[in-house]
Scaffold this active site. Structure first.
Site, mmCIF file in Angstrom:
data_model
loop_
_atom_site.group_PDB
_atom_site.id
_atom_site.type_symbol
_atom_site.label_atom_id
_atom_site.label_comp_id
_atom_site.label_asym_id
_atom_site.label_seq_id
_atom_site.Cartn_x
_atom_site.Cartn_y
_atom_site.Cartn_z
ATOM 1 N N HIS A 44 -9.291 0.235 -11.189
ATOM 2 C CA HIS A 44 -8.837 1.401 -10.227
ATOM 3 C C HIS A 44 -7.460 1.609 -10.346
ATOM 4 O O HIS A 44 -7.010 2.780 -10.370
ATOM 5 C CB HIS A 44 -9.257 0.744 -8.782
ATOM 6 N N PHE A 45 -6.495 0.767 -10.471
ATOM 7 C CA PHE A 45 -5.358 1.044 -10.520
ATOM 8 C C PHE A 45 -4.814 1.591 -11.939
ATOM 9 O O PHE A 45 -3.528 2.114 -11.921
ATOM 10 C CB PHE A 45 -4.055 0.188 -9.971
ATOM 11 N N HIS A 46 -5.553 1.151 -12.748
ATOM 12 C CA HIS A 46 -5.104 1.814 -14.056
ATOM 13 C C HIS A 46 -5.577 3.525 -14.177
ATOM 14 O O HIS A 46 -4.973 4.298 -14.992
ATOM 15 C CB HIS A 46 -5.605 1.069 -15.466
ATOM 16 N N TYR A 50 1.760 5.367 -2.572
ATOM 17 C CA TYR A 50 1.941 6.415 -2.343
ATOM 18 C C TYR A 50 3.442 6.891 -2.576
ATOM 19 O O TYR A 50 3.494 8.054 -2.997
ATOM 20 C CB TYR A 50 1.505 6.722 -0.912
ATOM 21 N N ARG A 57 -10.050 -10.783 -12.337
ATOM 22 C CA ARG A 57 -8.761 -10.274 -12.758
ATOM 23 C C ARG A 57 -7.853 -11.485 -12.752
ATOM 24 O O ARG A 57 -8.058 -12.508 -12.274
ATOM 25 C CB ARG A 57 -8.323 -9.156 -12.009
ATOM 26 N N ARG A 58 -6.534 -11.187 -13.432
ATOM 27 C CA ARG A 58 -5.470 -11.816 -13.263
ATOM 28 C C ARG A 58 -5.875 -13.312 -14.023
ATOM 29 O O ARG A 58 -5.363 -14.484 -13.710
ATOM 30 C CB ARG A 58 -4.940 -12.485 -12.186
ATOM 31 N N HIS A 107 0.755 -1.069 0.042
ATOM 32 C CA HIS A 107 0.023 -0.028 0.122
ATOM 33 C C HIS A 107 0.882 1.205 -0.035
ATOM 34 O O HIS A 107 0.638 2.372 -0.986
ATOM 35 C CB HIS A 107 -1.153 0.183 0.994
HETATM 36 FE FE1 HAS Z 1 -5.874 2.013 -4.201
HETATM 37 C C1 HAS Z 1 -5.877 -1.455 -4.791
HETATM 38 C C2 HAS Z 1 -7.922 1.820 -1.764
HETATM 39 C C3 HAS Z 1 -5.316 5.162 -3.830
HETATM 40 C C4 HAS Z 1 -3.190 1.803 -6.443
HETATM 41 N N1 HAS Z 1 -4.819 0.295 -5.385
HETATM 42 C C5 HAS Z 1 -4.903 -0.888 -5.377
HETATM 43 C C6 HAS Z 1 -4.230 -1.607 -6.382
HETATM 44 C C7 HAS Z 1 -3.329 -0.465 -6.816
HETATM 45 C C8 HAS Z 1 -3.746 0.634 -6.122
HETATM 46 C C9 HAS Z 1 -2.126 -0.621 -7.907
HETATM 47 O O1 HAS Z 1 -8.867 -0.453 0.254
HETATM 48 C C10 HAS Z 1 -4.180 -3.009 -6.739
HETATM 49 C C11 HAS Z 1 -3.124 -3.781 -5.949
HETATM 50 C C12 HAS Z 1 -3.169 -5.315 -6.579
HETATM 51 O O2 HAS Z 1 -2.588 -5.540 -7.647
HETATM 52 O O3 HAS Z 1 -4.007 -6.002 -5.757
HETATM 53 N N2 HAS Z 1 -6.628 3.408 -3.111
HETATM 54 C C13 HAS Z 1 -7.358 2.936 -2.261
HETATM 55 C C14 HAS Z 1 -7.758 4.303 -1.557
HETATM 56 C C15 HAS Z 1 -6.922 5.206 -2.064
HETATM 57 C C16 HAS Z 1 -5.886 4.574 -3.198
HETATM 58 C C17 HAS Z 1 -8.490 4.427 -0.146
HETATM 59 N N3 HAS Z 1 -4.613 3.374 -5.088
HETATM 60 C C18 HAS Z 1 -4.589 4.300 -4.560
HETATM 61 C C19 HAS Z 1 -3.343 5.512 -5.378
HETATM 62 C C20 HAS Z 1 -2.763 4.178 -6.209
HETATM 63 C C21 HAS Z 1 -3.462 3.187 -6.007
HETATM 64 C C22 HAS Z 1 -3.081 6.703 -5.319
HETATM 65 C C23 HAS Z 1 -1.671 4.408 -6.987
HETATM 66 C C24 HAS Z 1 -1.095 5.483 -7.332
HETATM 67 N N4 HAS Z 1 -6.870 0.460 -3.527
HETATM 68 C C25 HAS Z 1 -7.526 0.494 -2.203
HETATM 69 C C26 HAS Z 1 -8.046 -0.794 -1.769
HETATM 70 C C27 HAS Z 1 -7.473 -1.730 -2.861
HETATM 71 C C28 HAS Z 1 -6.783 -0.893 -3.541
HETATM 72 C C29 HAS Z 1 -9.089 -1.225 -0.818
HETATM 73 C C30 HAS Z 1 -7.629 -3.267 -2.746
HETATM 74 C C31 HAS Z 1 -8.817 -3.829 -3.679
HETATM 75 C C32 HAS Z 1 -8.701 -5.182 -3.623
HETATM 76 O O4 HAS Z 1 -9.917 -5.555 -2.794
HETATM 77 O O5 HAS Z 1 -7.919 -5.934 -4.044
HETATM 78 C C33 HAS Z 1 -6.957 6.667 -1.504
HETATM 79 O O6 HAS Z 1 -5.517 7.088 -1.291
HETATM 80 C C34 HAS Z 1 -7.563 7.498 -2.512
HETATM 81 C C35 HAS Z 1 -7.916 8.990 -1.765
HETATM 82 C C36 HAS Z 1 -7.848 10.140 -3.137
HETATM 83 C C37 HAS Z 1 -8.817 10.918 -3.033
HETATM 84 C C38 HAS Z 1 -8.930 11.811 -4.380
HETATM 85 C C39 HAS Z 1 -8.339 13.508 -4.207
HETATM 86 C C40 HAS Z 1 -8.246 14.237 -5.536
HETATM 87 C C41 HAS Z 1 -7.451 14.724 -5.858
HETATM 88 C C42 HAS Z 1 -7.348 15.651 -7.085
HETATM 89 C C43 HAS Z 1 -7.864 16.976 -7.239
HETATM 90 C C44 HAS Z 1 -8.156 17.461 -8.503
HETATM 91 C C45 HAS Z 1 -8.184 18.860 -8.999
HETATM 92 C C46 HAS Z 1 -8.543 19.178 -10.393
HETATM 93 C C47 HAS Z 1 -7.806 19.968 -7.918
HETATM 94 C C48 HAS Z 1 -9.852 11.245 -2.122
HETATM 95 C C49 HAS Z 1 -6.089 15.230 -5.004
HETATM 96 C C50 HAS Z 1 -10.007 19.332 -10.486
HETATM 97 C C51 HAS Z 1 -10.266 20.438 -11.248
HETATM 98 C C52 HAS Z 1 -11.534 20.648 -11.710
HETATM 99 C C53 HAS Z 1 -11.852 21.821 -12.688
HETATM 100 C C54 HAS Z 1 -12.609 19.551 -11.331
HETATM 101 CU CU CU Z 2 -3.859 0.020 -0.718
#
Ligand code: HAS
Ligand code: CU
Length: 554
Positions: free
Chosen positions: A380-382, A233, A445-446, A229
């Site tokens: 999700h991760f793509h 980050y 998947r996989r 995890h």
């Molecule tokens: Fe994830 C699985 C939960 C973030 C990558 N994640 C994965 C896997 C990868 C991955 C590679 O809880 C698969 C691993 C595998 O092969 O099995 N993930 C989260 C949560 C977050 C999260 C809670 N993941 C990421 C990030 C990754 C990433 C970042 C890569 C860089 N993820 C999971 C969970 C799994 C998971 C479970 C397991 C699933 C399973 O069952 O296997 C959080 O960090 C996300 C928080 C993000 C936000 C968004 C904030 C928005 C921002 C942009 C603002 C935009 C602006 C522009 C200002 C709350 C900062 C807008 C302008 C306008 C004009 C509208």
């Molecule tokens: Cu994670």
């Protein structure tokens, strides 16, 4: 004057440092090309459109794709990028020792990558990028991974060395924001890689050499996700560095708050590690209480991302209003849409909104039961790493390669950059969109091409798999254009390109000093890790479930 603010001199980037940075970037893009080839082929296999020739296996390609893209492209790019910013923000030149460590790290990681790639190509390690036991690869695959990790440690030590020197020679000063963030990222990396190092050294290597017969599967996965995890980050924080430090400069505005930026990075150190169980919610052998605790901590680590979103909106709005924007969203028009250095990372940010929302869905126990091990997670991760992070890294390349080679971005290349970004988004829309949808319909998947004996559900999935393959092909075209852009940047006209590093420095002096007390934050992190992992790990050690022999399923 603060040395962070003297940075905008038209002084060329140090030549020796430039070579170190460029070596990392070019290695990263070579991995992107190879990983992209594997990716498009496997997408077509899964879509049922091709069959692989010459005995190449689907899982072999999938492993090559995951390892080269998710582990190698990212790590090399990140280390190159962080070194470039440290050179720029901490005195305009790396110390010889820091630079040497960077090269040693580069060589070890390069060696590991070469070895790992050969073992995968020999079909001795088709264990996918998470290399879950009891799938058993050749020991040389694990040794290759260990080399990459050790190399990255040494690169990290080089960065710490440079930072320490700056702190010593600037007593009482707040370090430049970029260097602070680079150090935070590498501290996170040092702490989390301990998990995978222990897994590889004490479990997987002895077992794959045959020195021991069995492996404790649950423990190995737990050690993996202790690392896995925070690994995400480690990819994300350098993208955030671009969003916080580079983007305000590119648009001609300024960062909303130095203190808020530093606080968000410290919160990442504190909360991003003791959360690995959110990848193991569906696994037996871990009691619900510990899963619950780690899910609570997972929801805590969402906070610094929400702070980042807030800070970005504020920076954009401040800039727009300074140009005369009116109304709630008037600032939107004032952003430099035609500048790829802005446009590519911006698309990354925009896509991070649904991507992050998907993560929150994953982290919720009941919903995880629906999506776990389905293509939803691949979707999700793509979006997260392969779009938000990757597009931001591409956006960085358009100015970083010119900076370190003493060249300038031409308007034609800028246009190709915009085209590349749009294609990436379109390709990802089809690919990741279909993955999310078909994942909800239960497609696993996989897994290679299969119709599950013409099961009615699997028949429903097929159109989505075809759409995924189409998206994959568009993405492959975008990879090729990116590689062409990199070659173009290497041959761009000579000239000076400024390192676009924001200057919130006058404010930095007012940032509370506690935000630079590393010991405090690392201390809290260690306490949380101990609280979240000690008892469940002891249980795993004492479990009566027998260890598993290794399997080679390919
Ligand atoms: Fe994830 C699985 C939960 C973030 C990558 N994640 C994965 C896997 C990868 C991955 C590679 O809880 C698969 C691993 C595998 O092969 O099995 N993930 C989260 C949560 C977050 C999260 C809670 N993941 C990421 C990030 C990754 C990433 C970042 C890569 C860089 N993820 C999971 C969970 C799994 C998971 C479970 C397991 C699933 C399973 O069952 O296997 C959080 O960090 C996300 C928080 C993000 C936000 C968004 C904030 C928005 C921002 C942009 C603002 C935009 C602006 C522009 C200002 C709350 C900062 C807008 C302008 C306008 C004009 C509208
Ligand atoms: Cu994670």
């Amino acid at each position: 004057m603060h040395s962070a603010t003297t940075a905008s001199h038209p002084k060329p980037f140090d030549k020796q440092d430039g070579r170190l940075v460029l070596a990392h970037l070019l290695f990263a893009f070579a991995a992107l090309l190879l990983g992209g080839i594997a990716g498009v082929l496997q997408g077509m296999v899964r879509g049922g459109t091709i069959e692989l020739p010459a005995g190449i296996g689907y899982y072999q390609l999938l492993t090559a794709h995951g390892v080269l893209m998710a582990l190698i492209f990212t790590t090399f790019f990140i280390i190159g990028f962080l070194y470039s910013g440290l050179s720029h923000s901490l005195g305009g030149q790396l110390l010889p020792t820091a630079r040497r460590m960077g090269w040693i790290g580069f060589c070890l990681m390069g060696l590991g990558t070469a070895l790992g790639t050969v073992v995968i190509l020999l079909n001795q390690a088709s264990v996918l990028y998470t290399f879950y036991a009891p799938l058993k690869a050749s020991p040389f695959f694990y040794i290759a991974l260990a080399l990459v990790v050790v190399g990255s440690w040494i690169s990290g030590y080089g960065m710490f060395y440079q930072y320490r020197y700056w702190k010593k020679t600037h007593p009482g000063r707040m370090s430049p924001l970029f260097s602070f963030m680079a150090v935070a990222t590498m501290i996170l990396w040092q702490i989390c890689t301990i998990g995978v190092a222990v897994e590889v050294l004490f479990q997987l290597i002895p077992w794959s050499f045959g020195w021991v017969d069995t492996v404790n599967v649950l423990l190995s996965r737990t050690l993996f996700w202790y690392f896995g995890h925070p690994l995400v980050y480690f990819w994300l924080l350098p993208a955030y560095m671009c969003w916080y430090v580079v983007i305000p400069k590119v648009i001609g505005g300024r960062l909303f708050s130095d203190a808020l930026a530093r606080l968000s990075f410290m919160l990442f150190i504190v909360f991003s590690i003791p959360v690995g169980f959110h990848h193991q919610l569906m696994e037996p052998g871990i009691s619900p209480f510990w899963k619950y605790l780690q899910v609570v901590l997972t929801f805590m680590v969402i906070v610094p991302s929400l702070m980042t979103a807030f800070s970005l909106f504020a920076s954009f709005e401040l800039y727009g209003r300074s140009k005369g924007a009116k109304g709630l969203f008037g600032w939107f028009r004032y952003l430099p849409w035609k500048d790829v250095r802005f446009f590519a990372p911006f698309m990354g940010m925009l896509i991070f909104i649904p991507a992050g929302a998907g993560g929150i869905i994953n982290a919720s126990n009941q919903m995880n039961a629906v999506v776990h091990n389905t293509l939803w997670v691949t979707g999700h991760f793509h979006l997260t790493v392969a779009t938000s992070v990757a597009l931001t890294f591409f956006g960085i390349a358009y100015w970083l390669i010119p900076v370190v080679t003493g060249r300038t971005l031409t308007s034609a290349m800028n246009k190709w950059g915009i085209v590349q970004t749009v294609l990436w988004c379109v390709g990802m829309f089809f690919m990741s969109g279909s993955m999310h949808t078909v994942g909800l319909l239960g497609s696993p998947r996989r897994t290679a091409y299969t119709t599950y004996g013409d099961h009615p559900d699997a028949v429903l999935w097929m159109p989505y798999h075809v759409a995924m393959a189409v998206g994959g092909m568009i993405l492959f075209v975008a990879v090729v254009i990116m590689i062409a852009n990199v070659i173009g940047l290497m041959r761009a006209p000579k000239g000076h390109t400024e390192y676009p590093m924001g200057e919130a420095a006058e404010e930095a002096e007012r940032t509370p000093a506690v935000l630079e007390r590393w010991g405090v934050w690392i201390g809290v992190c260690v306490v949380l890790i101990a609280a979240a992992y000690t008892i469940p790990m002891i249980d795993m050690f004492h479990s009566d479930v027998p260890g598993s022999p290794g399997y080679k399923m390919w």
